[in-house]
Enzyme design. Structure first.
Site, PDB file in Angstrom:
ATOM      1  N   LYS A 132      27.464  15.250 -21.241  1.00  0.00           N
ATOM      2  CA  LYS A 132      28.718  14.491 -21.359  1.00  0.00           C
ATOM      3  C   LYS A 132      28.841  13.488 -20.214  1.00  0.00           C
ATOM      4  O   LYS A 132      29.308  12.360 -20.421  1.00  0.00           O
ATOM      5  CB  LYS A 132      29.895  15.463 -21.369  1.00  0.00           C
ATOM      6  CG  LYS A 132      29.952  16.286 -22.666  1.00  0.00           C
ATOM      7  CD  LYS A 132      30.857  17.498 -22.511  1.00  0.00           C
ATOM      8  CE  LYS A 132      30.991  18.270 -23.803  1.00  0.00           C
ATOM      9  NZ  LYS A 132      31.612  19.594 -23.625  1.00  0.00           N
ATOM     10  N   VAL A 144      32.416  14.270 -26.407  1.00  0.00           N
ATOM     11  CA  VAL A 144      32.882  14.473 -25.033  1.00  0.00           C
ATOM     12  C   VAL A 144      34.350  14.893 -25.032  1.00  0.00           C
ATOM     13  O   VAL A 144      35.205  14.196 -25.595  1.00  0.00           O
ATOM     14  CB  VAL A 144      32.714  13.193 -24.177  1.00  0.00           C
ATOM     15  CG1 VAL A 144      33.169  13.462 -22.739  1.00  0.00           C
ATOM     16  CG2 VAL A 144      31.265  12.718 -24.189  1.00  0.00           C
TER      17      VAL A 144
HETATM   18  N1  LIG Z   1      30.482  24.111 -25.580  1.00  0.00           N
HETATM   19  C1  LIG Z   1      31.323  22.978 -25.363  1.00  0.00           C
HETATM   20  C2  LIG Z   1      31.971  22.579 -26.647  1.00  0.00           C
HETATM   21  C3  LIG Z   1      32.608  21.264 -26.561  1.00  0.00           C
HETATM   22  O1  LIG Z   1      32.013  20.250 -26.244  1.00  0.00           O
HETATM   23  C4  LIG Z   1      32.394  23.323 -24.353  1.00  0.00           C
HETATM   24  O2  LIG Z   1      32.571  24.502 -24.058  1.00  0.00           O
HETATM   25  O3  LIG Z   1      33.033  22.400 -23.844  1.00  0.00           O
HETATM   26 NA    NA Z   2      36.797  13.434 -27.247  1.00  0.00          NA
END
Ligand SMILES: N[C@@H](CC=O)C(=O)O
Ligand code: NA
Ligand SMILES: NC(=O)C1=CN([C@@H]2O[C@H](COP(=O)(O)OP(=O)(O)OC[C@H]3O[C@@H](n4cnc5c(N)ncnc54)[C@H](O)[C@@H]3O)[C@@H](O)[C@H]2O)C=CC1
Length: 433
Positions: free
Chosen positions: A207, A134
């Site tokens: 997330k 996250v």
């Molecule tokens: N694809 C995700 C990568 C990180 O978690 C983002 O763009 O945030």
């Molecule tokens: Na983090």
């Protein structure tokens, strides 16, 4: 005192994040050893394409047999950065069965079936750490699981996807097109293997599920999170937002209900005032506000995506897990004792910005206002503009006060049925005021 026998690390996946994890493990080997109290050795790297040249990685360590690597029995820590549900889940549970702790960046898996991973870690007395899952480099999981373990978190709100923030920022500030900005984000290593996960909000929703679960000490899965992506956001929406002194961000919002008996988790684009700190989060940066009863309002800000920033979070977890191993201890496991249910989106209280194409004639405004009143939704501001081409239509922009999302969406449905409303040009929630 420094232990001479190294701790063995198996790396699963050597893409954007994995290659940076391997690089930092090598270049910072001495510092890592000093901080842990024992050297860490890269004992194997599972990849899909073994013939690819990987700078700084001994070819002898490379294998396509990830299952064999995690089953070896001499691995202390498995770092999983392949992503996806399977085979990642089986590899992680096999790692626990074979005595390893696990560091993972895999938010999709944690949101889909975190319970299985936590249970396997607990059964075998091992650690499951996932700071990178996250908000990339930003320390957020550890503060929530550890630093705020004595407080009561009531709300988590923020930008948790770097790719979509990068795209929205480009659309807003340079007028760049959506596809062009997405291609750039992908080339920079921000996007998921399938960028649909980013732009349709699945990544941010995963997330949000993780954040809601650890913040409210309950189980929240991806399917519990209300999700709207950002593919429908247009240049006209940005123009409308600007007229209101706002910009548009894809937000993740997790809240404990006022009566404390349930929680909500949602991801959707929202207008936020330009004066709000989230409005100035640029590029692939993320920012998350955590509101806790005793601590008050905390803000976490930093790079949310990209190889090196994400590897920083992975390495931090690796050090923590290795320290635990040497101390014959384990870090925090699953905390889901509150068992709070997740309420549907209709129960969320929010505000709407609604832009309507209406007939430019007397009485229309009153008709529209009546629909809002009938649904118990109070109007904050109304702006009506005749069209310069004099086509007999006007644009009507209504911003509401806070109301239940079910009442707001019912209002929009009823507005669509009015003869004098020719179209609903845009609907967007308004947050951050
Ligand atoms: N694809 C995700 C990568 C990180 O978690 C983002 O763009 O945030
Ligand atoms: Na983090
Ligand atoms: N790129 C980023 O900014 C961030 C990524 N993450 C997460 O980190 C993980 C990895 O992401 P990236 O490195 O960006 O992806 P990536 O696609 O660049 O790398 C993944 C690698 O794993 C390999 N792989 C896939 N299945 C495999 C298997 N069964 N055995 C061996 N290798 C296998 C692929 O060939 C690829 O090289 C994902 O869970 C992602 O969601 C988390 C935070 C930020």
């Amino acid at each position: 005192m420094m232990r001479t026998r190294p701790l063995k690390v198996a790396l699963l996946g050597c893409g954007v994040v994995g290659s940076e994890v391997a690089r930092i493990m090598t270049t910072h080997a001495d510092d890592l050893a000093a901080r842990i109290g024992a050297p860490v050795e890269l004992a194997g790297v599972a990849v899909r394409r073994p013939s690819k040249v990987r700078e700084g990685i001994d070819r002898e360590l490379v294998t396509t047999d990830a299952k064999g690597l995690v089953s070896r029995g001499d691995i202390d820590v498995v770092v999983e950065v392949i992503g996806g549900i399977e085979p990642a889940r089986t590899l992680i549970t096999t790692a626990f069965e074979n005595g390893a702790s696990v560091v993972s960046a895999n938010k999709a898996l944690l949101a889909e079936d975190g319970a299985t991973l936590y249970a396997a870690a607990e059964k075998h007395g091992r650690d499951l750490y996932f700071e990178a899952a996250v908000a990339g480099a930003i320390p957020l999981i550890r503060p929530l699981r550890e630093s705020l373990a004595g407080d009561k978190v009531n709300r988590v709100l923020g930008i948790v996807n770097g790719t979509t923030n990068f795209i929205l920022d480009k659309m807003d500030t340079s007028g760049a097109g959506y596809s062009e900005a997405l291609d750039e984000a992908t080339a920079l290593g921000y996007a998921e293997a399938d960028p649909t996960a980013d732009v349709e909000g699945f990544d941010a929703a995963a997330k949000a599920a993780i954040l809601a679960g650890i913040s409210f000490h309950t189980r929240v899965r991806l399917d519990d999170v209300y999700r709207e992506g950002m593919t429908e956001v247009t240049a006209a929406d940005f123009a409308s937002a600007r007229r209101m002194g706002c910009t548009i961000k894809l937000l993740a919002i997790c809240e404990r209900a006022a009566d404390g008996r349930s929680v909500t988790a949602r991801v959707h684009p929202a207008m936020i005032p330009l004066s709000h700190p989230l409005a100035s989060v640029r590029g692939a940066y993320n920012a998350v506000f955590v509101e806790a009863e005793a601590a008050g309002r905390l803000m976490f800000y930093g790079p949310g995506a990209g190889g090196a920033p994400t590897a920083s979070a992975v390495l931090g977890d690796l050090v923590a897990v290795c320290r635990n191993k040497l101390a014959e201890a384990t870090g925090p496991g699953e905390s889901a004792y509150t068992q709070l249910p997740v309420s549907p989106m209709g129960e969320v209280v929010t505000r709407y910005h609604i832009s309507l194409d209406v007939a430019d004639k007397p009485g229309v405004l009153a008709q529209v206002a009546t629909v809002f009143a009938e649904h118990g939704v109070s109007i904050d501001t109304v702006r009506q503009q005749g069209r310069p081409d004099g086509d007999g239509e006007a644009s009507l922009v209504v911003v509401t006060h806070r109301a239940h999302d079910a009442a707001l969406s019912g209002t929009v449905e009823a507005l669509r049925n009015l003869d004098t409303v020719h179209g609903v040009a845009s609907i967007m929630r308004v947050e951050g005021e």
